[in-house]
Design an enzyme around this catalytic site. Structure first.
Site, PDB file in Angstrom:
ATOM      1  N   ASN A  67       0.868  -1.176   0.000  1.00  0.00           N
ATOM      2  CA  ASN A  67       0.000   0.000   0.000  1.00  0.00           C
ATOM      3  C   ASN A  67       0.909   1.232   0.000  1.00  0.00           C
ATOM      4  O   ASN A  67       1.531   1.542   1.008  1.00  0.00           O
ATOM      5  CB  ASN A  67      -0.894  -0.029   1.250  1.00  0.00           C
ATOM      6  N   LYS A 106       0.075   4.235  -0.189  1.00  0.00           N
ATOM      7  CA  LYS A 106      -0.576   5.391   0.458  1.00  0.00           C
ATOM      8  C   LYS A 106      -0.385   6.654  -0.391  1.00  0.00           C
ATOM      9  O   LYS A 106      -0.348   6.554  -1.611  1.00  0.00           O
ATOM     10  CB  LYS A 106      -0.052   5.547   1.895  1.00  0.00           C
ATOM     11  N   HIS A 166      -9.632   0.987   4.875  1.00  0.00           N
ATOM     12  CA  HIS A 166      -8.357   1.161   5.572  1.00  0.00           C
ATOM     13  C   HIS A 166      -8.578   2.079   6.779  1.00  0.00           C
ATOM     14  O   HIS A 166      -9.381   3.007   6.717  1.00  0.00           O
ATOM     15  CB  HIS A 166      -7.319   1.768   4.620  1.00  0.00           C
ATOM     16  N   GLU A 188      -6.980   4.445   7.907  1.00  0.00           N
ATOM     17  CA  GLU A 188      -6.778   5.880   7.619  1.00  0.00           C
ATOM     18  C   GLU A 188      -8.011   6.477   6.942  1.00  0.00           C
ATOM     19  O   GLU A 188      -8.344   7.640   7.154  1.00  0.00           O
ATOM     20  CB  GLU A 188      -5.517   6.052   6.758  1.00  0.00           C
ATOM     21  N   GLU A 196      -5.359  -5.150  10.334  1.00  0.00           N
ATOM     22  CA  GLU A 196      -4.333  -4.138  10.568  1.00  0.00           C
ATOM     23  C   GLU A 196      -4.638  -3.412  11.882  1.00  0.00           C
ATOM     24  O   GLU A 196      -5.425  -2.459  11.901  1.00  0.00           O
ATOM     25  CB  GLU A 196      -4.324  -3.105   9.434  1.00  0.00           C
ATOM     26  N   GLY A 234       2.473   2.060  10.880  1.00  0.00           N
ATOM     27  CA  GLY A 234       3.429   3.164  10.787  1.00  0.00           C
ATOM     28  C   GLY A 234       4.120   3.494  12.100  1.00  0.00           C
ATOM     29  O   GLY A 234       4.732   4.556  12.238  1.00  0.00           O
ATOM     30  N   SER A 266       3.440  -2.303  10.312  1.00  0.00           N
ATOM     31  CA  SER A 266       4.886  -2.343  10.560  1.00  0.00           C
ATOM     32  C   SER A 266       5.536  -3.662  10.132  1.00  0.00           C
ATOM     33  O   SER A 266       6.441  -4.166  10.803  1.00  0.00           O
ATOM     34  CB  SER A 266       5.201  -2.030  12.030  1.00  0.00           C
TER      35      SER A 266
HETATM   36  P1  13P Z   1       2.990   0.249   7.653  1.00  0.00           P
HETATM   37  O1  13P Z   1       3.521  -1.027   7.054  1.00  0.00           O
HETATM   38  O2  13P Z   1       3.746   1.458   7.214  1.00  0.00           O
HETATM   39  O3  13P Z   1       2.876   0.131   9.151  1.00  0.00           O
HETATM   40  O4  13P Z   1       1.511   0.454   7.097  1.00  0.00           O
HETATM   41  C1  13P Z   1       0.609  -0.590   7.176  1.00  0.00           C
HETATM   42  C2  13P Z   1      -0.587  -0.250   6.397  1.00  0.00           C
HETATM   43  O5  13P Z   1      -1.376   0.597   6.788  1.00  0.00           O
HETATM   44  C3  13P Z   1      -0.797  -0.935   5.125  1.00  0.00           C
HETATM   45  O6  13P Z   1      -2.067  -0.706   4.635  1.00  0.00           O
END
Ligand code: 13P
Length: 247
Positions: free
Chosen positions: A5, A7, A91, A93, A161, A167, A207
Site C-alpha cells: 500500500n 498510500k 483502511h 486511515e 491491521e 506506521g 509495521s
Molecule cells: P505500515 O507497514 O507502514 O505500518 O503500514 C501498514 C498499512 O497501513 C498498510 O495498509
C-alpha cells in the site's frame, strides 16, 4: 498474498520506477499474488508497466456508486478501466480521516464485487480498544457489518491491521496477529461455512518489514501481508516477497 500500500506517496514517474523494480526483483517468484496499490493518478501508468507480469494493481479506495455527481470519487468500473484488479476498502486511515463507517465499507465492497473488482477489506482495533479488552467486539462488528449481505467470499480478502501497529514500528507479535486471524476465520466460518472460511486469505498489516515477515507468515492463519512503509522501497518489498516465497 503480499500487497504494497503506497498510500499518498510517489509521483507517477516514481511509481513507474518502483513498479518496474518490483517486476524485475520478483521474476521467477511463483506461488502467490503480489499486488501494489499506487495513488489514483499513477494507477493507469503502473498498470501499463505491470501488464503481462505477475504483479497486480489495486486502488486504495473505491466509491459505492457507478457514476454521477460525486465530486472527488472514483467508481469501480473506472478503476477496472485503469487496470485495477483489486481495491483496498476500509483502511483505518480512511475510517479515521474520512469518517468511513462499516456501513459505507459494506456499500463499497458490494459495488466493487459487482464490477469485478476484488476487495481487500481492512479491519483493526485501536490501542485504546485493545487496552479495554474489546478487540474481538470491534473486529467482529467490522467484519459482520462490512460483509453484511455478501453471499460469497470467493473474491474477498480480509486484512487485519491493528491501528496501533500502523506506521509505528510496533508490529503485532505473531501470536497476537494469529489470535485475531483465528477469531476472524471462525467468525467467517459461522456465516459462510468452514470450507469458504479456510480458503479466504487473511493478511496481516502493521509495521511489516523484511525482518519480521518470516515469523508472521509462519503462523497458520496468516496468509499474507499488507505492507505500507516497507513497500515503498524496492529492496525491502522484494526482500519481503523473497522471504515469503523462500526464493
Ligand atoms: P505500515 O507497514 O507502514 O505500518 O503500514 C501498514 C498499512 O497501513 C498498510 O495498509
Amino acid at each position: 498474498m503480499l500487497a504494497g500500500n503506497w498510500k499518498m506517496h510517489l509521483t507517477i514517474g516514481e511509481s513507474i520506477a518502483l513498479a518496474r523494480a518490483v517486476v524485475e526483483g520478483t521474476t521467477g517468484v511463483t506461488g502467490g499474488d503480489v499486488i501494489v496499490a499506487p495513488v489514483f493518478t499513477a494507477l493507469a501508468s503502473v498498470a501499463g508497466v505491470l501488464e503481462g507480469s505477475q504483479v497486480a494493481v489495486a486502488a486504495q479506495n473505491v466509491f459505492y456508486e457507478d457514476k454521477g455527481a460525486y465530486t472527488g470519487e472514483v467508481a469501480p468500473a473506472m478503476l477496472r478501466d485503469a487496470g485495477c484488479t483489486y481495491t483496498l476498502i476500509g483502511h483505518s486511515e480512511r475510517r479515521k480521516y474520512f469518517h468511513e463507517t462499516d456501513g459505507t465499507v459494506n456499500a463499497r465492497i458490494k459495488k466493487a464485487l459487482s464490477a469485478g473488482l476484488k476487495p481487500i477489506v481492512c479491519v483493526g482495533e485501536t490501542e485504546e480498544e485493545r487496552e479495554k479488552g474489546v478487540t474481538e467486539f470491534v473486529i467482529g462488528q467490522q467484519v459482520k457489518v462490512g460483509l453484511y449481505g455478501i453471499d460469497s467470499l470467493e473474491h474477498v480478502t480480509v486484512a487485519y491491521e491493528p491501528v496501533w501497529a500502523i506506521g509505528t514500528g510496533k508490529n503485532a507479535t505473531p501470536a497476537q496477529a494469529q489470535e485475531v486471524h483465528v477469531f476472524i476465520r471462525r467468525l467467517l466460518g459461522g456465516v459462510y461455512g468452514g470450507a469458504a472460511a479456510d480458503s479466504v486469505r487473511l493478511l496481516y498489516g502493521g509495521s511489516v518489514t523484511s525482518e519480521n515477515i518470516g515469523r508472521l507468515i509462519g503462523m497458520e492463519d496468516i496468509d499474507g501481508a499488507l505492507i505500507g512503509g516497507a513497500s515503498l522501497k524496492s529492496e525491502s518489498f522484494i526482500g519481503i516477497i523473497k522471504t515469503v516465497s523462500g526464493g
